[in-house]
Design a protein around this motif. Structure first.
Motif, PDB file in Angstrom:
ATOM      1  N   PHE A 192     -11.440   4.875   1.037  1.00 13.80           N
ATOM      2  CA  PHE A 192     -11.235   5.617  -0.411  1.00 13.80           C
ATOM      3  C   PHE A 192     -10.103   4.950  -1.224  1.00 13.80           C
ATOM      4  CE2 PHE A 192      -9.039   9.128  -2.638  1.00 13.80           C
ATOM      5  CZ  PHE A 192     -10.078   9.360  -3.561  1.00 13.80           C
ATOM      6  N   TYR A 193      -9.114   4.640  -0.183  1.00 13.67           N
ATOM      7  CA  TYR A 193      -8.001   4.280  -0.745  1.00 13.67           C
ATOM      8  C   TYR A 193      -7.955   2.639  -1.072  1.00 13.67           C
ATOM      9  CZ  TYR A 193      -5.716   8.472  -0.230  1.00 13.67           C
ATOM     10  OH  TYR A 193      -5.211   9.987  -0.268  1.00 13.67           O
ATOM     11  N   GLY A 194      -8.903   1.972  -0.500  1.00 19.21           N
ATOM     12  CA  GLY A 194      -9.239   0.729  -0.712  1.00 19.21           C
ATOM     13  C   GLY A 194      -8.502  -0.372  -0.101  1.00 19.21           C
ATOM     14  N   VAL A 195      -7.905   0.245   1.279  1.00 18.56           N
ATOM     15  CA  VAL A 195      -7.224  -0.531   2.061  1.00 18.56           C
ATOM     16  C   VAL A 195      -7.698  -1.182   3.469  1.00 18.56           C
ATOM     17  CG1 VAL A 195      -4.974   0.447   1.246  1.00 18.56           C
ATOM     18  CG2 VAL A 195      -6.154   1.365   3.282  1.00 18.56           C
ATOM     19  N   ILE A 196      -9.090  -0.813   3.453  1.00 14.25           N
ATOM     20  CA  ILE A 196      -9.728  -1.435   4.665  1.00 14.25           C
ATOM     21  C   ILE A 196     -10.651  -2.057   3.958  1.00 14.25           C
ATOM     22  CG2 ILE A 196      -9.247   0.140   6.415  1.00 14.25           C
ATOM     23  CD1 ILE A 196     -11.842   1.464   6.244  1.00 14.25           C
ATOM     24  N   SER A 197     -11.456  -3.281   4.727  1.00 11.54           N
ATOM     25  CA  SER A 197     -12.354  -4.166   3.831  1.00 11.54           C
ATOM     26  C   SER A 197     -13.877  -3.553   4.120  1.00 11.54           C
ATOM     27  CB  SER A 197     -12.455  -5.485   4.767  1.00 11.54           C
ATOM     28  OG  SER A 197     -12.551  -5.323   6.072  1.00 11.54           O
ATOM     29  N   GLN A 198     -13.983  -2.448   5.314  1.00 14.75           N
ATOM     30  CA  GLN A 198     -15.400  -1.964   5.351  1.00 14.75           C
ATOM     31  C   GLN A 198     -15.322  -0.488   4.620  1.00 14.75           C
ATOM     32  OE1 GLN A 198     -15.973  -2.040   9.407  1.00 14.75           O
ATOM     33  NE2 GLN A 198     -16.763  -4.042   9.544  1.00 14.75           N
ATOM     34  N   ILE A 199     -16.653  -0.227   4.076  1.00 16.03           N
ATOM     35  CA  ILE A 199     -16.840   1.089   3.391  1.00 16.03           C
ATOM     36  C   ILE A 199     -17.808   1.715   4.230  1.00 16.03           C
ATOM     37  CG2 ILE A 199     -17.842   2.087   1.397  1.00 16.03           C
ATOM     38  CD1 ILE A 199     -16.840  -0.262  -0.230  1.00 16.03           C
TER      39      ILE A 199
ATOM     40  N   ARG B  53     -10.465  18.286   1.645  1.00 22.38           N
ATOM     41  CA  ARG B  53      -9.232  17.534   1.179  1.00 22.38           C
ATOM     42  C   ARG B  53      -9.221  16.104   1.834  1.00 22.38           C
ATOM     43  NH1 ARG B  53      -4.669  21.644  -0.262  1.00 22.38           N
ATOM     44  NH2 ARG B  53      -5.970  23.121  -1.437  1.00 22.38           N
ATOM     45  N   ILE B  54      -8.554  15.210   1.546  1.00 23.43           N
ATOM     46  CA  ILE B  54      -8.237  13.896   2.133  1.00 23.43           C
ATOM     47  C   ILE B  54      -6.805  13.487   2.514  1.00 23.43           C
ATOM     48  CG2 ILE B  54      -7.861  12.601  -0.137  1.00 23.43           C
ATOM     49  CD1 ILE B  54      -9.771  10.404   1.093  1.00 23.43           C
ATOM     50  N   ALA B  55      -6.601  12.919   3.394  1.00 19.65           N
ATOM     51  CA  ALA B  55      -5.304  12.683   3.924  1.00 19.65           C
ATOM     52  C   ALA B  55      -4.550  11.551   3.042  1.00 19.65           C
ATOM     53  CB  ALA B  55      -5.321  11.887   5.309  1.00 19.65           C
ATOM     54  N   SER B  56      -3.311  11.323   2.918  1.00 18.53           N
ATOM     55  CA  SER B  56      -2.637  10.410   2.105  1.00 18.53           C
ATOM     56  C   SER B  56      -2.880   9.046   2.730  1.00 18.53           C
ATOM     57  CB  SER B  56      -1.170  10.803   1.866  1.00 18.53           C
ATOM     58  OG  SER B  56      -0.536  10.518   3.180  1.00 18.53           O
ATOM     59  N   LYS B  57      -2.781   8.228   2.013  1.00 18.77           N
ATOM     60  CA  LYS B  57      -2.786   6.789   2.649  1.00 18.77           C
ATOM     61  C   LYS B  57      -2.196   6.609   3.856  1.00 18.77           C
ATOM     62  CE  LYS B  57      -1.857   3.513  -0.448  1.00 18.77           C
ATOM     63  NZ  LYS B  57      -1.671   2.589  -1.337  1.00 18.77           N
ATOM     64  N   HIS B  58      -0.835   7.112   4.026  1.00 19.27           N
ATOM     65  CA  HIS B  58      -0.062   6.841   5.020  1.00 19.27           C
ATOM     66  C   HIS B  58      -0.175   7.836   6.302  1.00 19.27           C
ATOM     67  CE1 HIS B  58       2.477   3.961   2.761  1.00 19.27           C
ATOM     68  NE2 HIS B  58       2.322   4.733   1.987  1.00 19.27           N
ATOM     69  N   ALA B  59      -0.670   8.983   5.833  1.00 21.20           N
ATOM     70  CA  ALA B  59      -1.301   9.907   7.097  1.00 21.20           C
ATOM     71  C   ALA B  59      -2.398   9.583   7.623  1.00 21.20           C
ATOM     72  CB  ALA B  59      -1.621  11.409   6.373  1.00 21.20           C
TER      73      ALA B  59
ATOM     74  N   HIS C 296      -6.924  -3.442  12.750  1.00 25.94           N
ATOM     75  CA  HIS C 296      -7.286  -4.967  12.181  1.00 25.94           C
ATOM     76  C   HIS C 296      -7.619  -5.029  10.940  1.00 25.94           C
ATOM     77  CE1 HIS C 296     -11.341  -5.092  13.927  1.00 25.94           C
ATOM     78  NE2 HIS C 296     -11.266  -6.308  13.103  1.00 25.94           N
ATOM     79  N   LEU C 297      -8.490  -4.100  10.587  1.00 20.96           N
ATOM     80  CA  LEU C 297      -9.201  -4.058   9.035  1.00 20.96           C
ATOM     81  C   LEU C 297      -8.447  -3.619   7.970  1.00 20.96           C
ATOM     82  CD1 LEU C 297     -12.758  -2.445  10.162  1.00 20.96           C
ATOM     83  CD2 LEU C 297     -12.116  -4.961   9.786  1.00 20.96           C
ATOM     84  N   VAL C 298      -7.213  -2.950   8.489  1.00 19.27           N
ATOM     85  CA  VAL C 298      -6.395  -2.626   7.572  1.00 19.27           C
ATOM     86  C   VAL C 298      -5.444  -3.537   6.755  1.00 19.27           C
ATOM     87  CG1 VAL C 298      -4.160  -0.973   6.924  1.00 19.27           C
ATOM     88  CG2 VAL C 298      -6.155  -0.502   8.853  1.00 19.27           C
ATOM     89  N   ASP C 299      -5.597  -3.743   5.574  1.00 19.95           N
ATOM     90  CA  ASP C 299      -4.871  -4.593   4.586  1.00 19.95           C
ATOM     91  C   ASP C 299      -3.577  -4.143   4.370  1.00 19.95           C
ATOM     92  OD1 ASP C 299      -3.844  -6.369   2.403  1.00 19.95           O
ATOM     93  OD2 ASP C 299      -5.387  -6.106   1.313  1.00 19.95           O
ATOM     94  N   MET C 300      -2.247  -4.534   5.151  1.00 13.21           N
ATOM     95  CA  MET C 300      -0.939  -3.979   5.202  1.00 13.21           C
ATOM     96  C   MET C 300      -0.594  -4.197   3.705  1.00 13.21           C
ATOM     97  SD  MET C 300      -0.594  -2.061   7.525  1.00 13.21           S
ATOM     98  CE  MET C 300      -1.032  -1.988   9.353  1.00 13.21           C
ATOM     99  N   GLU C 301      -0.628  -5.251   2.887  1.00 13.46           N
ATOM    100  CA  GLU C 301      -0.328  -5.500   1.616  1.00 13.46           C
ATOM    101  C   GLU C 301      -0.711  -4.475   0.798  1.00 13.46           C
ATOM    102  OE1 GLU C 301      -0.959  -9.321  -0.178  1.00 13.46           O
ATOM    103  OE2 GLU C 301      -0.272 -10.237   1.724  1.00 13.46           O
ATOM    104  N   ALA C 302      -1.861  -3.934   0.906  1.00 15.22           N
ATOM    105  CA  ALA C 302      -2.522  -3.051  -0.190  1.00 15.22           C
ATOM    106  C   ALA C 302      -1.995  -1.680   0.343  1.00 15.22           C
ATOM    107  CB  ALA C 302      -3.937  -3.097   0.036  1.00 15.22           C
ATOM    108  N   MET C 303      -1.569  -1.495   1.756  1.00 14.92           N
ATOM    109  CA  MET C 303      -1.263  -0.251   2.480  1.00 14.92           C
ATOM    110  C   MET C 303       0.046   0.092   1.504  1.00 14.92           C
ATOM    111  SD  MET C 303      -2.412   1.971   4.420  1.00 14.92           S
ATOM    112  CE  MET C 303      -1.405   3.263   5.010  1.00 14.92           C
ATOM    113  N   TYR C 304       0.777  -0.870   1.507  1.00 20.41           N
ATOM    114  CA  TYR C 304       2.339  -0.594   1.146  1.00 20.41           C
ATOM    115  C   TYR C 304       2.474  -0.979  -0.346  1.00 20.41           C
ATOM    116  CZ  TYR C 304       2.872   0.672   5.736  1.00 20.41           C
ATOM    117  OH  TYR C 304       2.828   1.243   7.131  1.00 20.41           O
ATOM    118  N   ALA C 305       1.379  -1.178  -1.097  1.00 16.47           N
ATOM    119  CA  ALA C 305       1.658  -1.884  -2.700  1.00 16.47           C
ATOM    120  C   ALA C 305       1.980  -0.727  -3.610  1.00 16.47           C
ATOM    121  CB  ALA C 305       0.226  -2.148  -3.017  1.00 16.47           C
TER     122      ALA C 305
END
Length: 179
Positions: free
Chosen positions: A96-103, A150-156, A169-178
């Motif tokens: 939902f937050y766009g920080v993993i490559s798979q949907i 409800r949805i968890a925050s990105k960091h939660a 390994h699918l998590v884009d850490m740059e997008a995570m902390y953007a």
């Protein structure tokens, strides 16, 4: 219960946005004399395509005019774990937050204070993962996102992913902390 009366009662609830029901809800709605007559009525309504049994003890009003395809899986999840704290997390939230490559198209990952489990429905798969987090911690880390659950925050969501030992390994850490 006569089919016409059942449809009338279900239409009234549909107008209020309710079209997913537990067996015990239908018991109150239909006022049958015995559990046997309720079971017979539900079987007839399912056979005639008025109700759809989406999971054990969970029914969907198939003729609902207000059925929202994107909200239906959320509503089924809420019904399956009614009375528990539930929120979208893990891969579904991170997507939902766009920080993993798979949907995840047909899968909803939900954290719950209830029991874990997986339910395959005609609307998709619901995966419940138990959390031991306290209620205050849960409420502090979830947000409304215009959907029933409800949805968890990105960091939660990332914290939950790590906590339950899922692959990160699918998590884009740059997008995570953007932010």
């Amino acid at each position: 219960m006569k089919q016409e009366l059942a449809i009338q009662r279900l239409n009234e609830l549909d107008k209020k946005g309710r079209y997913v029901f537990l067996h015990r809800d239908l018991e109150k709605i239909f006022h049958e004399d015995s559990p046997r007559s309720l079971s017979d009525s539900l079987a007839r309504l399912v056979k005639h395509g008025i109700l759809e049994r989406v999971a054990r003890g969970v029914y969907l009003y198939a003729l609902a005019a207000n059925k929202n395809a994107s909200a239906t899986l959320d509503l089924i999840a809420i019904a399956l774990r009614r009375g528990e704290y539930n929120y979208i997390s893990l891969e579904s939230a991170l997507s939902f937050y766009g920080v993993i490559s798979q949907i995840p198209i047909d899968r909803l990952t939900v954290m719950t204070t209830g029991v874990k489990g997986e339910y395959k429905t005609s609307y998709g798969v619901i995966e419940f993962t138990h959390t031991k987090r306290g209620i205050g911690d849960i409420l502090d880390s979830i947000v409304r996102a215009g959907r029933p659950l409800r949805i968890a925050s990105k960091h939660a969501a990332l914290r939950d992913l790590k906590r339950v030992g899922r692959n990160t390994h699918l998590v884009d850490m740059e997008a995570m902390y953007a932010d």
